[in-house]
Design an enzyme around this catalytic site. Structure first.
Site, mmCIF file in Angstrom:
data_model
loop_
_atom_site.group_PDB
_atom_site.id
_atom_site.type_symbol
_atom_site.label_atom_id
_atom_site.label_comp_id
_atom_site.label_asym_id
_atom_site.label_seq_id
_atom_site.Cartn_x
_atom_site.Cartn_y
_atom_site.Cartn_z
ATOM 1 N N CYS A 189 0.887 -1.169 0.000
ATOM 2 C CA CYS A 189 0.000 0.000 0.000
ATOM 3 C C CYS A 189 0.915 1.205 0.000
ATOM 4 O O CYS A 189 1.827 1.302 0.834
ATOM 5 C CB CYS A 189 -0.884 -0.027 1.247
ATOM 6 S SG CYS A 189 -1.650 1.559 1.657
ATOM 7 N N CYS B 235 -0.387 4.528 -6.193
ATOM 8 C CA CYS B 235 -1.411 3.919 -5.336
ATOM 9 C C CYS B 235 -1.769 2.585 -5.941
ATOM 10 O O CYS B 235 -1.911 2.459 -7.160
ATOM 11 C CB CYS B 235 -2.648 4.815 -5.246
ATOM 12 S SG CYS B 235 -4.064 4.032 -4.439
#
Lengths: 239, 239
Positions: A55, A165
């Site tokens: 992440c 992302c």
């Protein structure tokens, strides 16, 4: 996880998706650290020796903190491999998009400039892209309007776009259609390349999936990854 | 809170915003219940006797559960007052928008039809609207594209639009501009009207603000509500 499986053999993976508390990218650093540590401690119970923080927000905000709290684990993050790919490929100017937290940390810009001072790095937080992906709006009028809103100012200004992302690769098709001249780099493939051969045992990979909430997004996600034979039924856990 | 303050006097309010775990509307019922109970137990520590659940998702999914777990509290929710306003005002057909969880519960449709079988009720989950509001995109190209995507199919079909989420009133201007013929009903004003005179003491209201994360949205929110003299500096708490 999907990219990692392609470059691993005979490894056992414990995957945790914190679906009860997504999105991390709009939260404060303190909260991202607290959540990331709770996730890491949950996974540590399975006796892992390596932790992959897949992440960007947690990579940007919590990895130093995790390394300090859990020195016994070897911890990888998604930022460094993507940065190294970008500095190999970019010509003159790079645009970085990510969550407000990732972009606010400035880590991509800092790490790119540390390696290549000749590059110009533009950054922009694009907080609507995660909700777009989670709703499955990967193309169409809304998607194009949102992407144009965020990215049109960079037309003629950048040659490479870094998707900072883990949700954004799902929008890569729409981005390439609207901005065909840009080189697009995401963080999943460079990370998998970086870890190629690291998990190299005998036989099939084994994957144990854990999520903190059975959300609608999870249902859609599972419907797509069930195609991959290595993945099993997930377990819902509370952190 | 802002609407409640207008109809209350000499009352003490403890307000908790679960900014570390928003948005609730994309989560499972189990998780919404767990989070709502944790919030209620936190507020109960201050000796409250009344709980106002000022979130449509928690109202739709968790209020019965809270009443069962906390029978000593008088618990109000935002759905019933809005439904009663709608059945007084709607002519023939009502559109209800809300989070996936609220719309999935079917509560608005059920409660409206219980009171007026002659009405047609259309429902649609509009999950991008909360992220739009949280990013402060209250008007402009993206906002219009998203609103048209969700609402254009209802042009000529509904006369009243019910905003079934506490974020949506911030988009009321944009909605009225695009769909000027619709009557627009939100849930905050009917709730305040419903509770008018309920908190009727002496002197000024007092408000204690608590949030679970100091997010960027919270900063923007505080910048706007600081204008209201009754509100104080918030405290950040962990649940």
């Amino acid at each position: 996880m999907a990219e990692l499986l392609k470059v691993s053999r005979g490894a056992e993976f414990f995957y945790l998706g914190d679906t009860a508390r997504v999105p991390y990218g709009i939260r404060s650093t303190e909260t991202v650290r607290r959540y990331a540590l709770e996730c890491a401690l949950f996974l540590k119970e399975f006796g892992i020796d390596t932790l992959v923080v897949a992440c960007n927000t947690a990579s940007a905000r919590a990895v130093d903190y995790l390394r300090e709290k859990l020195p016994e684990l070897e911890i990888f993050e998604v930022i460094t491999p993507a940065v190294e790919r970008v500095v190999r490929e970019a010509t003159a100017s790079v645009g970085v998009i990510g969550t407000p937290s990732t972009v606010g940390s400035g880590v991509y810009k800092r790490e790119i400039l540390k390696r290549r001072k000749d590059l110009e790095v533009l950054q922009r937080a694009t907080p609507l892209l995660v909700p777009l992906v989670e709703e499955g709006l990967l193309e169409g009028e809304i998607t194009d309007a949102v992407l144009r809103h965020y990215l049109s100012p960079w037309v003629g200004r950048i040659d490479t776009l870094l998707l900072g992302c883990t949700h954004y690769p799902l929008l890569e098709g729409a981005i390439r259609k609207l901005f065909p001249s840009w080189r697009v780099v995401n963080s999943a493939k460079p990370l998998a390349e970086f870890l190629k051969g690291k998990f190299n045992g005998e036989g099939e990979n084994r994957v144990h999936l854990f999520f903190t909430d059975r959300s609608a997004f999870l249902e859609r996600f599972l419907a797509s990854v069930r195609l991959n034979g290595a993945l099993k039924e997930p377990e819902i856990v509370s952190l």
